[in-house]
Design a protein around this motif. Structure first.
Motif, mmCIF file in Angstrom:
data_model
loop_
_atom_site.group_PDB
_atom_site.id
_atom_site.type_symbol
_atom_site.label_atom_id
_atom_site.label_comp_id
_atom_site.label_asym_id
_atom_site.label_seq_id
_atom_site.Cartn_x
_atom_site.Cartn_y
_atom_site.Cartn_z
ATOM 1 N N TYR A 163 27.064 22.721 -37.800
ATOM 2 C CA TYR A 163 27.382 22.154 -39.103
ATOM 3 C C TYR A 163 28.765 22.598 -39.569
ATOM 4 C CZ TYR A 163 22.320 21.586 -39.216
ATOM 5 O OH TYR A 163 21.027 21.242 -38.912
ATOM 6 N N TYR A 164 29.461 21.678 -40.220
ATOM 7 C CA TYR A 164 30.745 21.973 -40.842
ATOM 8 C C TYR A 164 30.551 21.804 -42.338
ATOM 9 C CZ TYR A 164 35.707 21.749 -42.004
ATOM 10 O OH TYR A 164 36.948 21.993 -42.534
ATOM 11 N N ILE A 165 30.759 22.880 -43.094
ATOM 12 C CA ILE A 165 30.628 22.805 -44.546
ATOM 13 C C ILE A 165 32.013 22.579 -45.131
ATOM 14 C CG2 ILE A 165 29.887 23.963 -46.645
ATOM 15 C CD1 ILE A 165 28.008 25.607 -44.851
ATOM 16 N N ALA A 166 32.213 21.382 -45.644
ATOM 17 C CA ALA A 166 33.491 20.987 -46.235
ATOM 18 C C ALA A 166 33.448 21.315 -47.722
ATOM 19 C CB ALA A 166 33.743 19.509 -46.011
ATOM 20 N N THR A 167 34.415 22.085 -48.181
ATOM 21 C CA THR A 167 34.403 22.533 -49.577
ATOM 22 C C THR A 167 35.507 21.932 -50.434
ATOM 23 O OG1 THR A 167 35.723 24.462 -48.982
ATOM 24 C CG2 THR A 167 33.331 24.750 -48.998
ATOM 25 N N MET A 168 36.533 21.372 -49.819
ATOM 26 C CA MET A 168 37.689 20.914 -50.596
ATOM 27 C C MET A 168 37.386 19.646 -51.399
ATOM 28 S SD MET A 168 41.537 19.940 -49.399
ATOM 29 C CE MET A 168 42.411 21.444 -49.765
ATOM 30 N N ILE A 169 37.749 19.688 -52.664
ATOM 31 C CA ILE A 169 37.736 18.503 -53.514
ATOM 32 C C ILE A 169 39.179 18.016 -53.559
ATOM 33 C CG2 ILE A 169 37.379 17.593 -55.840
ATOM 34 C CD1 ILE A 169 35.304 19.838 -56.263
ATOM 35 N N PRO A 170 39.454 16.832 -53.022
ATOM 36 C CA PRO A 170 40.851 16.367 -53.014
ATOM 37 C C PRO A 170 41.350 16.095 -54.424
ATOM 38 C CG PRO A 170 39.378 14.646 -52.237
ATOM 39 C CD PRO A 170 38.544 15.867 -52.433
ATOM 40 N N ARG A 171 42.538 16.613 -54.705
ATOM 41 C CA ARG A 171 43.139 16.449 -56.030
ATOM 42 C C ARG A 171 44.389 15.573 -55.996
ATOM 43 N NH1 ARG A 171 39.201 19.128 -58.797
ATOM 44 N NH2 ARG A 171 38.904 21.262 -58.149
#
Length: 178
Positions: A33-41
């Motif tokens: 699993y890859y946990i993606a955390t970035m919210i693109p701004r």
């Protein structure tokens, strides 16, 4: 095994983390699993996210979008807590928790995030955590920025305590501390 990787931007941390996570999953035939955390701004964030997606294409990762409340994804249908997780990144997770989408600011977010990271490591046992080393600059910043930097350093120290292996990346050189 839980592994913590920290270092400067664009030093190869994510690629190294992907290799480690994939090797761990293959060794025991576990889901990955890859946990993606970035919210693109902005557009730059969109490009960075695309680059990361492309870099892991074909590696066998199932992507879990979890920009806040890290442990919540462990309850998602189909997620095997016994699998191998790559959590990228602590830096973005803390930013999302501290600087909320509604514009509010949580000065104590570092305490919450550090506890969640330690809990996640304990519950999974097979996670590679990636963070950015941004808190050693001698320059003085405003109080909000300084709080973020101190909070990230706290989260990283707490992760270093609970991880079996700690790796620092500097100018593409990987140094194992633990």
């Amino acid at each position: 095994m839980n592994i913590f990787i920290s270092g400067g931007c664009k030093n190869g941390k994510s690629l190294h983390a992907q290799r480690l996570a994939q090797a761990m999953a293959r060794e025991k035939d576990l889901p990955l699993y890859y946990i993606a955390t970035m919210i693109p701004r902005d557009a730059e964030d969109d490009i960075r996210i695309e680059r990361h997606i492309e870099a892991r294409r074909g590696w066998g990762f199932t992507t879990l979008e979890q920009p806040v409340d890290l442990c919540r994804c462990l309850g998602d249908a189909g997620v095997d807590v016994g699998g191998v997780f790559l959590m990228d990144s602590v830096t973005a997770l803390l930013s999302n928790e501290m600087f909320k989408a509604d514009g509010s600011y949580d000065s104590d977010a570092g305490t919450k995030v550090a506890a969640e990271l330690a809990d996640f490591a304990a519950r999974t046992g097979n996670t590679v955590f990636v963070s950015d080393y941004i808190y050693s600059d001698a320059r003085e910043f405003d109080e909000v920025t300084e709080n973020y930097r101190r909070s990230l350093a706290f989260c990283d120290r707490e992760l270093a305590k609970v991880c079996n292996q700690v790796i620092e990346v500097s100018f593409g050189v990987f140094k194992e501390w633990k």
